[in-house]
Enzyme design. Structure first.
Site, PDB file in Angstrom:
ATOM      1  N   ARG A  15      39.701  47.843  -5.990  1.00 20.74           N
ATOM      2  CA  ARG A  15      38.613  48.687  -5.662  1.00 20.74           C
ATOM      3  C   ARG A  15      38.049  49.632  -6.879  1.00 20.74           C
ATOM      4  NH1 ARG A  15      41.423  51.988  -0.475  1.00 20.74           N
ATOM      5  NH2 ARG A  15      43.257  51.491  -2.113  1.00 20.74           N
ATOM      6  N   LYS A  75      42.474  55.530  -6.243  1.00 23.98           N
ATOM      7  CA  LYS A  75      43.740  55.661  -5.989  1.00 23.98           C
ATOM      8  C   LYS A  75      44.265  56.806  -6.979  1.00 23.98           C
ATOM      9  CE  LYS A  75      46.341  54.341  -3.718  1.00 23.98           C
ATOM     10  NZ  LYS A  75      46.463  54.908  -2.427  1.00 23.98           N
ATOM     11  N   TYR A  94      41.578  59.731  -3.846  1.00 25.02           N
ATOM     12  CA  TYR A  94      42.737  59.782  -3.016  1.00 25.02           C
ATOM     13  C   TYR A  94      43.908  60.350  -3.988  1.00 25.02           C
ATOM     14  CZ  TYR A  94      40.669  57.112   0.546  1.00 25.02           C
ATOM     15  OH  TYR A  94      39.724  56.702   1.609  1.00 25.02           O
ATOM     16  N   HIS A  96      47.195  62.052  -2.144  1.00 27.12           N
ATOM     17  CA  HIS A  96      48.667  61.731  -1.378  1.00 27.12           C
ATOM     18  C   HIS A  96      49.770  62.515  -2.198  1.00 27.12           C
ATOM     19  CE1 HIS A  96      46.850  58.992   1.247  1.00 27.12           C
ATOM     20  NE2 HIS A  96      46.095  58.457   0.358  1.00 27.12           N
ATOM     21  N   GLU A 118      41.645  62.447   1.185  1.00 29.03           N
ATOM     22  CA  GLU A 118      42.377  62.349   2.510  1.00 29.03           C
ATOM     23  C   GLU A 118      42.590  63.818   3.040  1.00 29.03           C
ATOM     24  OE1 GLU A 118      45.658  63.181  -0.745  1.00 29.03           O
ATOM     25  OE2 GLU A 118      43.742  61.759  -0.515  1.00 29.03           O
ATOM     26  N   SER A 134      41.489  53.860   6.975  1.00 28.18           N
ATOM     27  CA  SER A 134      42.344  53.806   7.914  1.00 28.18           C
ATOM     28  C   SER A 134      41.949  52.838   8.866  1.00 28.18           C
ATOM     29  CB  SER A 134      42.242  54.996   8.849  1.00 28.18           C
ATOM     30  OG  SER A 134      42.825  56.181   8.012  1.00 28.18           O
ATOM     31  N   ARG A 203      44.246  61.049  23.817  1.00 29.97           N
ATOM     32  CA  ARG A 203      44.046  59.956  22.997  1.00 29.97           C
ATOM     33  C   ARG A 203      44.366  58.685  23.749  1.00 29.97           C
ATOM     34  NH1 ARG A 203      40.646  58.716  18.902  1.00 29.97           N
ATOM     35  NH2 ARG A 203      41.235  56.799  17.895  1.00 29.97           N
ATOM     36  N   VAL A 239      51.145  56.730  12.052  1.00 32.47           N
ATOM     37  CA  VAL A 239      51.247  58.213  12.303  1.00 32.47           C
ATOM     38  C   VAL A 239      50.537  59.046  10.955  1.00 32.47           C
ATOM     39  CG1 VAL A 239      52.969  58.103  13.844  1.00 32.47           C
ATOM     40  CG2 VAL A 239      53.499  58.377  11.359  1.00 32.47           C
ATOM     41  N   LEU A 240      49.832  60.111  11.501  1.00 27.79           N
ATOM     42  CA  LEU A 240      49.295  61.039  10.206  1.00 27.79           C
ATOM     43  C   LEU A 240      49.581  62.347  10.513  1.00 27.79           C
ATOM     44  CD1 LEU A 240      47.686  60.975   7.405  1.00 27.79           C
ATOM     45  CD2 LEU A 240      45.580  61.177   9.078  1.00 27.79           C
ATOM     46  N   ALA A 268      51.810  54.208   6.978  1.00 19.30           N
ATOM     47  CA  ALA A 268      51.871  55.744   6.354  1.00 19.30           C
ATOM     48  C   ALA A 268      52.466  55.977   5.454  1.00 19.30           C
ATOM     49  CB  ALA A 268      52.550  56.519   7.633  1.00 19.30           C
ATOM     50  N   ASP A 270      51.836  55.706   2.347  1.00 27.65           N
ATOM     51  CA  ASP A 270      50.955  56.623   1.247  1.00 27.65           C
ATOM     52  C   ASP A 270      51.574  58.086   1.186  1.00 27.65           C
ATOM     53  OD1 ASP A 270      49.565  55.293  -0.357  1.00 27.65           O
ATOM     54  OD2 ASP A 270      47.868  54.860   1.017  1.00 27.65           O
ATOM     55  N   VAL A 298      53.067  48.029   1.739  1.00 28.46           N
ATOM     56  CA  VAL A 298      52.250  48.327   0.503  1.00 28.46           C
ATOM     57  C   VAL A 298      51.477  49.432   0.604  1.00 28.46           C
ATOM     58  CG1 VAL A 298      50.276  47.125  -0.502  1.00 28.46           C
ATOM     59  CG2 VAL A 298      52.074  45.902   0.466  1.00 28.46           C
TER      60      VAL A 298
END
Length: 370
Positions: A15, A75, A94, A96, A118, A134, A203, A239-240, A268, A270, A298
């Site tokens: 990217r 990244k 990003y 993280h 993020e 996402s 949700r 999940v986040l 999740a 990252d 990954v």
């Protein structure tokens, strides 16, 4: 403002932070853009495409970091990139940081202003710069999981959707947010049996309204997690907790009890991962096996579909990139609370509360440093 676009150097990361059309937009507003040679090759954008958009092409990342007032990436900066950052230089990418104390220390030492995609928010309580990736990761998670279920990959040798007369695979999605909803869409489309667990009843109700009897919606408790995870062929960790480390929902003991050849896909990762047995992998070596269970962890999943991911990300980031360039970082951050929520590090101060809690460091509110 002079904006720099370096080539991404993380393993199999194709990217790029700015596409030529967004470079052209920045130049239209009077800014200058430096692009590292071959930065866009991974998405099919040549140096000539960037030249036509008005950018200047330079040979090395060192030139970009030495001159640019703002660096736009995808990244998190790798250690050698962190060491090239200058005091007062803006980094927009990003990050993280919660599961990454080493990067956090390097960024604090640099004196740079680090704004994380993020943790930028919107009026609806969403994360608009995380959402497009996402979406990609949720859809990819099912593709990757389906591949991992194949016998040569260590899986149970199952076709996700089965065939007439043969049962379909059982897919369990942990979390019904953006990642989970997109994983569900693909899993249902491929004909799998799908269960989603979430702690948000609204949700679950929304997903039930969309899919009806095509999926099962289950309120997430420890007992429900164990019941459905142990019966699953493929588990998607979706999940986040914004900015914070992901909760470890699936324990080592649960993994031991799963069927051999079952697959865990940890989207999740990252943020540290939501399975106790998770550790980050790369596109070069995406999987490993623990207690007979295949793990796909990954850390830059959307990089596999770099062109789709880059354009989706650029659509979301452009308004914020323009604001930072047009107004300068101080005024842009002061005038937009959602962009201000993206400020993680400011000239040696940690300004994201969730990251500070995760790493046991001192938190300084963004309003204070600005």
């Amino acid at each position: 403002m002079l904006i720099g676009l370096p080539k991404e150097i993380k393993n199999h990361e194709y990217r790029v932070g700015l596409v030529p059309s967004n470079v052209q937009e920045l130049i239209h507003y009077g800014h200058q853009v430096m692009v590292q040679k071959n930065a866009g090759m991974g998405i099919g954008c040549s140096d000539e495409d960037y030249r036509k958009a008005g950018a200047t092409i330079v040979d090395t990342a060192e030139e970009i970091f030495a001159k640019a007032e703002m660096i736009v990436k995808v990244k998190e900066p790798q250690p050698n990139e962190c060491k090239m950052l200058r005091k007062g230089q803006v980094l927009f990418t990003y990050l993280h940081l919660a599961p990454d104390p080493h990067q956090t220390e390097l960024l604090l030492e640099s004196g740079a202003i680090a704004i994380a995609y993020e943790t930028v928010t919107d009026d609806h309580g969403g994360l608009p710069l995380l959402a497009p990736m996402s979406e990609v990761a949720g859809r990819l998670a099912i593709q990757a999981g389906a591949h991992c279920l194949e016998k040569p990959c260590g899986g149970r040798g199952m076709l996700l959707g089965g065939v007439p007369g043969v049962d379909t695979a059982k897919v369990v999605v942990l979390g019904g947010g953006v990642v989970g909803a997109n994983a569900i869409k693909i899993a249902v489309g491929m004909g799998a049996q799908v269960v989603v667990l979430d702690k948000s009843v609204p949700r679950l109700r929304m997903l039930d309204d969309i899919y009806g009897s095509q999926i099962r919606t289950i309120y997430s408790t420890k007992a429900a997690l164990e019941e459905y995870v142990l019966d699953a062929d493929l588990v998607i960790g979706a999940v986040l907790v914004a900015g914070a480390a992901a909760p470890k929902l699936v324990t080592k003991e649960m993994v031991k009890k799963m069927r051999d050849g079952s697959v865990l896909v940890d989207v999740a990762i990252d943020q540290g991962g939501c399975f106790e047995t998770s550790h980050a992998t790369t596109h070069a070596e995406p999987t490993y096996v623990v207690d007979g269970v295949v793990h796909y962890c990954v850390a830059n999943m959307p990089g596999a579909v770099a062109r789709t991911s880059t354009y989706a990300l650029n659509n979301a980031t452009l308004p914020f990139t323009l604001a930072l360039a047009n107004l300068g970082h101080v005024e842009a951050l002061k005038s937009n609370k959602h962009l201000r929520n993206g400020l993680n590090i400011y000239k040696g101060k940690l300004t994201c509360e969730a990251v500070a809690k995760a790493l046991g460091k001192t938190y300084v509110p963004a309003e204070t440093v600005l």
